[in-house]
Design a protein around this motif. Structure first.
Motif, mmCIF file in Angstrom:
data_model
loop_
_atom_site.group_PDB
_atom_site.id
_atom_site.type_symbol
_atom_site.label_atom_id
_atom_site.label_comp_id
_atom_site.label_asym_id
_atom_site.label_seq_id
_atom_site.Cartn_x
_atom_site.Cartn_y
_atom_site.Cartn_z
ATOM 1 N N LEU A 1 12.875 17.129 3.254
ATOM 2 C CA LEU A 1 12.100 15.903 3.072
ATOM 3 C C LEU A 1 10.964 16.124 2.082
ATOM 4 O O LEU A 1 10.673 15.258 1.246
ATOM 5 N N ASP A 2 10.339 17.281 2.139
ATOM 6 C CA ASP A 2 9.252 17.597 1.215
ATOM 7 C C ASP A 2 9.757 17.597 -0.224
ATOM 8 O O ASP A 2 9.113 17.043 -1.125
ATOM 9 N N ILE A 3 10.921 18.213 -0.453
ATOM 10 C CA ILE A 3 11.508 18.250 -1.796
ATOM 11 C C ILE A 3 11.798 16.833 -2.275
ATOM 12 O O ILE A 3 11.500 16.467 -3.424
ATOM 13 N N TYR A 4 12.397 16.026 -1.414
ATOM 14 C CA TYR A 4 12.727 14.641 -1.783
ATOM 15 C C TYR A 4 11.475 13.866 -2.177
ATOM 16 O O TYR A 4 11.452 13.180 -3.211
ATOM 17 N N GLU A 5 10.429 13.987 -1.387
ATOM 18 C CA GLU A 5 9.211 13.218 -1.644
ATOM 19 C C GLU A 5 8.508 13.686 -2.917
ATOM 20 O O GLU A 5 7.919 12.880 -3.647
ATOM 21 N N ARG A 6 8.586 14.979 -3.192
ATOM 22 C CA ARG A 6 7.985 15.489 -4.434
ATOM 23 C C ARG A 6 8.768 14.998 -5.648
ATOM 24 O O ARG A 6 8.186 14.565 -6.648
ATOM 25 N N LEU A 7 10.093 15.096 -5.582
ATOM 26 C CA LEU A 7 10.914 14.679 -6.715
ATOM 27 C C LEU A 7 10.849 13.174 -6.953
ATOM 28 O O LEU A 7 11.007 12.710 -8.080
ATOM 29 N N LEU A 8 10.603 12.422 -5.898
ATOM 30 C CA LEU A 8 10.527 10.961 -6.010
ATOM 31 C C LEU A 8 9.379 10.542 -6.930
ATOM 32 O O LEU A 8 9.382 9.434 -7.480
ATOM 33 N N GLN A 9 8.411 11.439 -7.115
ATOM 34 C CA GLN A 9 7.267 11.141 -7.971
ATOM 35 C C GLN A 9 7.607 11.228 -9.456
ATOM 36 O O GLN A 9 6.816 10.807 -10.302
ATOM 37 N N ASP A 10 8.768 11.790 -9.777
ATOM 38 C CA ASP A 10 9.183 11.964 -11.167
ATOM 39 C C ASP A 10 10.242 10.920 -11.509
ATOM 40 O O ASP A 10 11.392 11.013 -11.086
ATOM 41 N N ASP A 11 9.850 9.919 -12.280
ATOM 42 C CA ASP A 11 10.759 8.810 -12.602
ATOM 43 C C ASP A 11 11.983 9.265 -13.387
ATOM 44 O O ASP A 11 13.033 8.614 -13.326
ATOM 45 N N SER A 12 11.867 10.384 -14.106
ATOM 46 C CA SER A 12 12.973 10.809 -14.967
ATOM 47 C C SER A 12 14.189 11.272 -14.183
ATOM 48 O O SER A 12 15.297 11.318 -14.721
ATOM 49 N N ILE A 13 14.005 11.633 -12.901
ATOM 50 C CA ILE A 13 15.142 12.131 -12.116
ATOM 51 C C ILE A 13 15.359 11.317 -10.840
ATOM 52 O O ILE A 13 16.162 11.697 -9.990
ATOM 53 N N SER A 14 14.661 10.189 -10.696
ATOM 54 C CA SER A 14 14.760 9.413 -9.456
ATOM 55 C C SER A 14 16.165 8.863 -9.219
ATOM 56 O O SER A 14 16.566 8.640 -8.075
ATOM 57 N N ASP A 15 16.939 8.649 -10.290
ATOM 58 C CA ASP A 15 18.301 8.130 -10.127
ATOM 59 C C ASP A 15 19.229 9.125 -9.439
ATOM 60 O O ASP A 15 20.314 8.753 -8.982
ATOM 61 N N TYR A 16 18.839 10.387 -9.387
ATOM 62 C CA TYR A 16 19.676 11.400 -8.724
ATOM 63 C C TYR A 16 19.448 11.464 -7.216
ATOM 64 O O TYR A 16 20.170 12.179 -6.509
ATOM 65 N N LEU A 17 18.454 10.735 -6.719
ATOM 66 C CA LEU A 17 18.018 10.916 -5.339
ATOM 67 C C LEU A 17 18.598 9.850 -4.412
ATOM 68 O O LEU A 17 18.283 8.664 -4.550
ATOM 69 N N PRO A 18 19.423 10.240 -3.446
ATOM 70 C CA PRO A 18 19.871 9.280 -2.435
ATOM 71 C C PRO A 18 18.701 8.908 -1.525
ATOM 72 O O PRO A 18 17.783 9.717 -1.318
ATOM 73 N N GLU A 19 18.722 7.698 -1.001
ATOM 74 C CA GLU A 19 17.643 7.269 -0.113
ATOM 75 C C GLU A 19 17.564 8.218 1.086
ATOM 76 O O GLU A 19 18.565 8.509 1.738
ATOM 77 N N THR A 20 16.359 8.707 1.353
ATOM 78 C CA THR A 20 16.151 9.716 2.399
ATOM 79 C C THR A 20 14.862 9.401 3.143
ATOM 80 O O THR A 20 13.855 9.057 2.527
ATOM 81 N N HIS A 21 14.886 9.525 4.473
ATOM 82 C CA HIS A 21 13.705 9.230 5.276
ATOM 83 C C HIS A 21 13.610 10.226 6.434
ATOM 84 O O HIS A 21 14.623 10.798 6.867
ATOM 85 N N ALA A 22 12.396 10.397 6.929
ATOM 86 C CA ALA A 22 12.230 11.099 8.200
ATOM 87 C C ALA A 22 12.891 10.261 9.287
ATOM 88 O O ALA A 22 12.837 9.030 9.263
ATOM 89 N N LEU A 23 13.533 10.930 10.239
ATOM 90 C CA LEU A 23 14.206 10.217 11.327
ATOM 91 C C LEU A 23 13.182 9.937 12.428
ATOM 92 O O LEU A 23 12.820 10.816 13.204
ATOM 93 N N THR A 24 12.716 8.688 12.451
ATOM 94 C CA THR A 24 11.675 8.325 13.413
ATOM 95 C C THR A 24 12.162 7.348 14.478
ATOM 96 O O THR A 24 11.642 7.316 15.575
ATOM 97 N N ASN A 25 13.181 6.519 14.128
ATOM 98 C CA ASN A 25 13.661 5.531 15.092
ATOM 99 C C ASN A 25 15.060 5.067 14.699
ATOM 100 O O ASN A 25 15.587 5.435 13.651
#
Length: 454
Positions: free
Chosen positions: A197-221
């Motif tokens: 999750l930490d890696i996903y959230e860090r990479l999400l800050q970089d618009d140049s590679i955001s298209d590579y990221l599947p939607e990911t969330h902490a499992l809360t509910n």
């Protein structure tokens, strides 16, 4: 490109270093350094054309050069000649058996150390118990036609090969890391395992590679799972700090029959498929008495298939001796029957991309897309992380429209793919590059010292 020089031991003079005739230093040199140990010395050029580093036997001994030293790199700064890099490979799990001093991993490390001559580094294994803090030396393990130990100075660079998170978090291990980095300013690369999750959230800050990221969330509910199932049809639930495909569940919702399904690997019964009337019943069954906060939920991707089986890819990237990222290995991983992942321990198989049959994309196109993505992700990840990263193993997917997706980034990638005969060529290259990066780090550390004292 930095040049490698063979070491030659000189016996007819004392306390002298003879430089290769093609090595030019800008200033007069009078000190030689190996790792953290330095000695005053007479340093001069070979009188006749000779591209070796000649070191008198007394100086070779006083600087604690290991007997196996062969090819090295030279660095000159001010009045100092640096020889190396001396690379300490830090790990744990040592045994008292001389032929297998690091247990089952002895073969793996012997292969790693076997490439040092062609890379031009002096590499050894060590653990926290091998350090003599008072003397500033390490009783390192070397491999050359068998395992041998030798006392050497503290290294120029440390390559972190701690095997798992539990050991990494031990107080004594953290103590060694902190002390060598802070008190001795030794560059330390690949420090620590990645959190998904930490890696996903860090990479999400970089618009140049955001298209590579599947939607990911902490499992809360349950709500987030319900929404993602509605959007994507299937999702994956993974441990934040998992590895080897353990503890991964695929959840599917069949809109036609209204049932929820899950695929997972049972330790006793193998790969399983279960059906539930309600999502809550499914979650309660799978995660009874477990803390959901230890998991993430990730968008499922409709992957390309080969012979009707899902395929994803392992792509290795490494930094070279100039500090540039390279793609060093790429392999296809094919899911086993009924398996939730492509991991070998779940019945998956490994192939070279060129061996895939009946896929939606051509092999050249797949290699191009995956290589481009892996290099972009490597640079983005490096920019978002603290410390030095020298290698990454990416688990990437391609959907049926040819879009690349990042599933996971591994700070200490496994090497099981290299058992496949057609992938063994990558084994050597990844081992070479994992040590080559130390040359770059040594060069940078010398330059940073120069900046401090200017």
């Amino acid at each position: 490109m930095k040049k490698l020089y063979p070491i030659e031991i000189i016996t007819n003079s004392e306390n002298t270093v003879y430089l290769p005739t093609d090595f030019k230093a800008s200033t007069h040199l009078n000190k030689i350094v190996l790792g953290a140990l330095s000695k005053d010395a007479t340093i001069q050029q070979h009188k006749k054309t000779r591209n070796t580093v000649g070191i008198t036997s007394d100086l070779f001994k006083n600087l604690l050069f290991p007997s196996s030293t062969s090819n090295v790199h030279l660095f000159a700064d001010e009045e100092t000649l640096y020889i190396g890099p001396l690379v300490g490979i830090f790990t744990s799990g040592f045994s008292t058996i001389k032929v297998r001093p690091i247990g089952e991993r002895s073969i793996l490390f012997s292969k790693l150390l076997s490439v040092q001559k062609t890379v031009g580094v002096i590499a050894f294994l060590f653990g926290e118990q091998h350090i003599n803090w008072e003397a500033g030396t390490i009783n390192g393990l070397f491999y050359e036609d068998g395992w041998k130990s030798a006392e050497v100075p503290f290294p120029n660079v440390v390559y972190d090969r701690i095997p798992n998170r539990r050991i990494e978090n031990l107080h004594k291990i953290q103590g060694v890391k902190n002390r060598l980095q802070k008190e001795y300013s030794i560059p330390w690369y690949n420090p620590g395992f990645f959190n998904k999750l930490d890696i996903y959230e860090r990479l999400l800050q970089d618009d140049s590679i955001s298209d590579y990221l599947p939607e990911t969330h902490a499992l809360t509910n349950f709500t987030v799972i319900e929404r993602m199932l509605s959007n994507f049809g299937n999702v994956y639930i993974k441990p934040k700090n998992g590895s080897l495909g353990k503890g991964i569940y695929q959840l599917l919702y069949d809109i036609k029959d209204g049932y929820y399904y899950t695929r997972f690997k049972d330790l006793e019964q193998g790969n399983r498929l279960m059906k539930f009337d309600h999502l809550e019943a499914l979650i309660n069954h799978l995660f009874e008495n477990q803390n959901l906060s230890h998991y993430i939920v990730q968008q499922g991707i409709h992957l390309i298939r080969s012979e009707k089986k899902s395929v994803d890819f392992r792509v290795h990237t490494n930094k070279d001796k100039d500090g540039n990222w390279e793609m060093t290995a790429i392999a296809a991983k094919i899911a086993g029957a009924g398996s939730v992942t492509t991991h070998l321990n779940n019945g998956g198989t490994v192939k070279a991309i060129e061996e895939l049959a009946d896929t939606e994309l051509q092999s050249d196109e797949m290699i191009h897309k995956l290589t481009k993505a892996a290099l972009q992700l490597s640079k983005a990840l490096e920019n978002q992380m603290e410390g030095y990263i020298g290698e990454i193993g990416f688990d990437l997917g391609l959907d049926r429209k040819g879009r690349v997706w990042l599933f996971e980034a591994n700070a200490k990638p496994g090497r099981s793919i290299f058992k496949h005969p057609s992938l063994r060529k990558f084994d050597l290259e990844t081992r070479r590059k994992s040590l080559e990066y130390a040359v770059y780090l040594m060069d940078q550390s010398i330059k940073s010292l120069e900046d401090i004292y200017q």
